[in-house]
Design a protein around this motif. Structure first.
Motif, PDB file in Angstrom:
ATOM      1  N   ASN A 189     -59.560  21.999   7.646  1.00  0.00           N
ATOM      2  CA  ASN A 189     -59.896  22.242   6.244  1.00  0.00           C
ATOM      3  C   ASN A 189     -59.329  21.185   5.306  1.00  0.00           C
ATOM      4  O   ASN A 189     -59.485  21.295   4.084  1.00  0.00           O
ATOM      5  CB  ASN A 189     -59.395  23.619   5.818  1.00  0.00           C
ATOM      6  CG  ASN A 189     -60.125  24.748   6.527  1.00  0.00           C
ATOM      7  OD1 ASN A 189     -61.323  24.649   6.780  1.00  0.00           O
ATOM      8  ND2 ASN A 189     -59.409  25.811   6.865  1.00  0.00           N
ATOM      9  N   SER A 191     -59.020  17.798   3.254  1.00  0.00           N
ATOM     10  CA  SER A 191     -59.798  16.685   2.717  1.00  0.00           C
ATOM     11  C   SER A 191     -58.926  15.432   2.711  1.00  0.00           C
ATOM     12  O   SER A 191     -57.693  15.521   2.729  1.00  0.00           O
ATOM     13  CB  SER A 191     -60.266  16.990   1.294  1.00  0.00           C
ATOM     14  OG  SER A 191     -61.153  18.095   1.272  1.00  0.00           O
ATOM     15  N   ASN A 263     -56.607  21.052  -1.241  1.00  0.00           N
ATOM     16  CA  ASN A 263     -57.372  21.151  -2.484  1.00  0.00           C
ATOM     17  C   ASN A 263     -56.798  20.200  -3.525  1.00  0.00           C
ATOM     18  O   ASN A 263     -55.693  19.658  -3.361  1.00  0.00           O
ATOM     19  CB  ASN A 263     -57.393  22.588  -3.017  1.00  0.00           C
ATOM     20  CG  ASN A 263     -56.002  23.169  -3.180  1.00  0.00           C
ATOM     21  OD1 ASN A 263     -55.225  22.712  -4.026  1.00  0.00           O
ATOM     22  ND2 ASN A 263     -55.674  24.178  -2.375  1.00  0.00           N
ATOM     23  N   ASP A 291     -64.374  14.905   1.337  1.00  0.00           N
ATOM     24  CA  ASP A 291     -64.191  16.306   0.983  1.00  0.00           C
ATOM     25  C   ASP A 291     -64.551  17.187   2.174  1.00  0.00           C
ATOM     26  O   ASP A 291     -65.648  17.076   2.736  1.00  0.00           O
ATOM     27  CB  ASP A 291     -65.067  16.647  -0.221  1.00  0.00           C
ATOM     28  CG  ASP A 291     -64.839  18.060  -0.720  1.00  0.00           C
ATOM     29  OD1 ASP A 291     -65.446  18.993  -0.147  1.00  0.00           O
ATOM     30  OD2 ASP A 291     -64.041  18.232  -1.656  1.00  0.00           O
ATOM     31  N   ALA A 292     -63.656  18.069   2.564  1.00  0.00           N
ATOM     32  CA  ALA A 292     -63.863  18.887   3.752  1.00  0.00           C
ATOM     33  C   ALA A 292     -65.090  19.778   3.615  1.00  0.00           C
ATOM     34  O   ALA A 292     -65.917  19.877   4.540  1.00  0.00           O
ATOM     35  CB  ALA A 292     -62.623  19.731   4.034  1.00  0.00           C
ATOM     36  N   GLN A 293     -65.242  20.433   2.475  1.00  0.00           N
ATOM     37  CA  GLN A 293     -66.365  21.353   2.307  1.00  0.00           C
ATOM     38  C   GLN A 293     -67.687  20.617   2.255  1.00  0.00           C
ATOM     39  O   GLN A 293     -68.660  21.010   2.906  1.00  0.00           O
ATOM     40  CB  GLN A 293     -66.161  22.192   1.043  1.00  0.00           C
ATOM     41  CG  GLN A 293     -64.996  23.160   1.149  1.00  0.00           C
ATOM     42  CD  GLN A 293     -64.864  24.052  -0.080  1.00  0.00           C
ATOM     43  OE1 GLN A 293     -65.438  23.775  -1.120  1.00  0.00           O
ATOM     44  NE2 GLN A 293     -64.116  25.125   0.055  1.00  0.00           N
ATOM     45  N   GLU A 294     -67.748  19.523   1.506  1.00  0.00           N
ATOM     46  CA  GLU A 294     -68.991  18.758   1.418  1.00  0.00           C
ATOM     47  C   GLU A 294     -69.331  18.111   2.749  1.00  0.00           C
ATOM     48  O   GLU A 294     -70.494  18.083   3.166  1.00  0.00           O
ATOM     49  CB  GLU A 294     -68.869  17.686   0.334  1.00  0.00           C
ATOM     50  CG  GLU A 294     -68.822  18.238  -1.078  1.00  0.00           C
ATOM     51  CD  GLU A 294     -68.755  17.138  -2.112  1.00  0.00           C
ATOM     52  OE1 GLU A 294     -68.857  15.949  -1.725  1.00  0.00           O
ATOM     53  OE2 GLU A 294     -68.602  17.456  -3.305  1.00  0.00           O
ATOM     54  N   ASP A 296     -68.490  19.101   5.815  1.00  0.00           N
ATOM     55  CA  ASP A 296     -68.945  20.103   6.781  1.00  0.00           C
ATOM     56  C   ASP A 296     -70.346  20.600   6.444  1.00  0.00           C
ATOM     57  O   ASP A 296     -71.175  20.813   7.337  1.00  0.00           O
ATOM     58  CB  ASP A 296     -67.968  21.274   6.828  1.00  0.00           C
ATOM     59  CG  ASP A 296     -66.647  20.891   7.480  1.00  0.00           C
ATOM     60  OD1 ASP A 296     -66.585  19.827   8.114  1.00  0.00           O
ATOM     61  OD2 ASP A 296     -65.673  21.657   7.343  1.00  0.00           O
ATOM     62  N   ALA A 297     -70.633  20.799   5.138  1.00  0.00           N
ATOM     63  CA  ALA A 297     -71.962  21.261   4.735  1.00  0.00           C
ATOM     64  C   ALA A 297     -73.028  20.228   5.092  1.00  0.00           C
ATOM     65  O   ALA A 297     -74.126  20.567   5.548  1.00  0.00           O
ATOM     66  CB  ALA A 297     -71.968  21.546   3.239  1.00  0.00           C
TER      67      ALA A 297
END
Length: 307
Positions: A189, A191, A263, A291-294, A296-297
């Motif tokens: 998780n 970044s 974060n 960015d971890a979320q971007e 992975d998405a």
């Protein structure tokens, strides 16, 4: 074609990067002689490098049945089983090498045999980077370096690694083997942030390191990255892990730092504390480079599109 001709044609097609034709010829050869251990192994190897783990496992298992002393087949069977979290089969494979995988513990968490630090070579297109990682078992390692953003790998990612070492790196005065990565096993998780700053002294840099450590993050001074010769030619970026492996040069105030954080706010709090302790530090830019979320998405969308 007879089986010998089919196997020759399969290898020729593989060398020409026509893997579909190579697979076709290997399967045709096995249709003639299903008990050919070498062809079973070669087909399993082809599937390994295609990340077709169920098929790789099947043909490596068959190879070990036909030739129980084939160490390479046992190892590749362990990799394939690990890739799909078939821990019982992985345990059987590693047992051949005297390595015990505690299956009772696997019920509650993935294995961590604490096999020590190893360098792992990450190859993503033209980007080649050697990172340090904690080896969890023979086929998996968890990244402890802060990779460059273009590498695509993040701090604490768990990656699947190949079995054959290629090259060595120095750790605490000793050479340790470098292992090539195969693919991601589990994404973290964290970044990757880039900090560009004027840091007048090494003392100030060390203070940031302590603050980051206390905040469950990771820091790497990318000014210490070293270009190394890749075994196959060209250069790769080497991350240092101990002070002895870092070149001794005069301190350069202009620094580019990599920080792994969960974060934005966590990093902002650390940087505020750093500047309070060292007001002489001038931070010129901070940005989230991976960015971890971007990330992975984006990869999930690509995987869905490929299906």
């Amino acid at each position: 074609m007879n089986s010998t001709e089919l196997k020759t044609a399969a290898h020729a097609a593989w060398e020409e990067h026509d893997e579909a034709l190579a697979e076709q010829h290997f399967l045709a050869a096995l249709a003639i002689d299903e008990q050919d251990a070498v062809t079973n192994y070669d087909l399993a190897l082809l599937y390994k490098y295609q990340s077709r783990w169920a098929q790789s496992l099947r043909y490596n298992r068959r190879t070990t049945e036909l030739n129980p002393e084939d160490a390479a087949a046992w190892w590749n069977m362990g990799i394939a089983a690990t890739a799909i979290a078939d821990w019982a089969t992985a345990a059987k494979a590693w047992e051949f090498f005297g390595i015990t995988l505690p299956l009772d513990a696997v019920e509650h968490a993935t294995p961590d045999l604490k096999l020590g630090l190893i360098p792992v070579r990450i190859t993503q297109g033209d980007q080649v980077e050697v990172l340090w990682a904690n080896r969890l078992d023979p086929a998996r390692a968890q990244i402890v370096s802060v990779p460059m953003p273009d590498c695509g790998v993040r701090y604490q990612d768990i990656v699947l690694i190949d079995g054959a070492p290629r090259g060595t790196r120095e750790l605490n005065g000793k050479d340790v083997p470098v292992f090539d990565w195969l693919e991601f096993w589990q994404r973290a998780n964290y970044s990757t942030y880039v900090i560009e700053a004027t840091v007048p002294s090494e003392l100030a840099a060390n203070t940031l390191g302590l603050l980051v450590l206390d905040s469950d993050m990771a820091l790497e001074d990318w000014a210490n990255l070293m270009p190394m010769q890749h075994p196959a030619g060209g250069e790769e970026t080497q991350h240092a892990h101990d002070a002895a492996s870092e070149a001794t040069v005069a301190w350069q105030p202009e620094r580019q730092l990599g920080v792994a954080a969960l974060n934005d706010q966590a990093l902002a709090d650390v940087l505020d504390a750093w500047q309070a302790a060292h007001p002489e530090v001038e931070i010129t830019e901070v940005y989230n480079a991976l960015d971890a979320q971007e990330d992975d998405a984006e990869k999930e969308a690509m995987n869905e599109a490929a299906q």
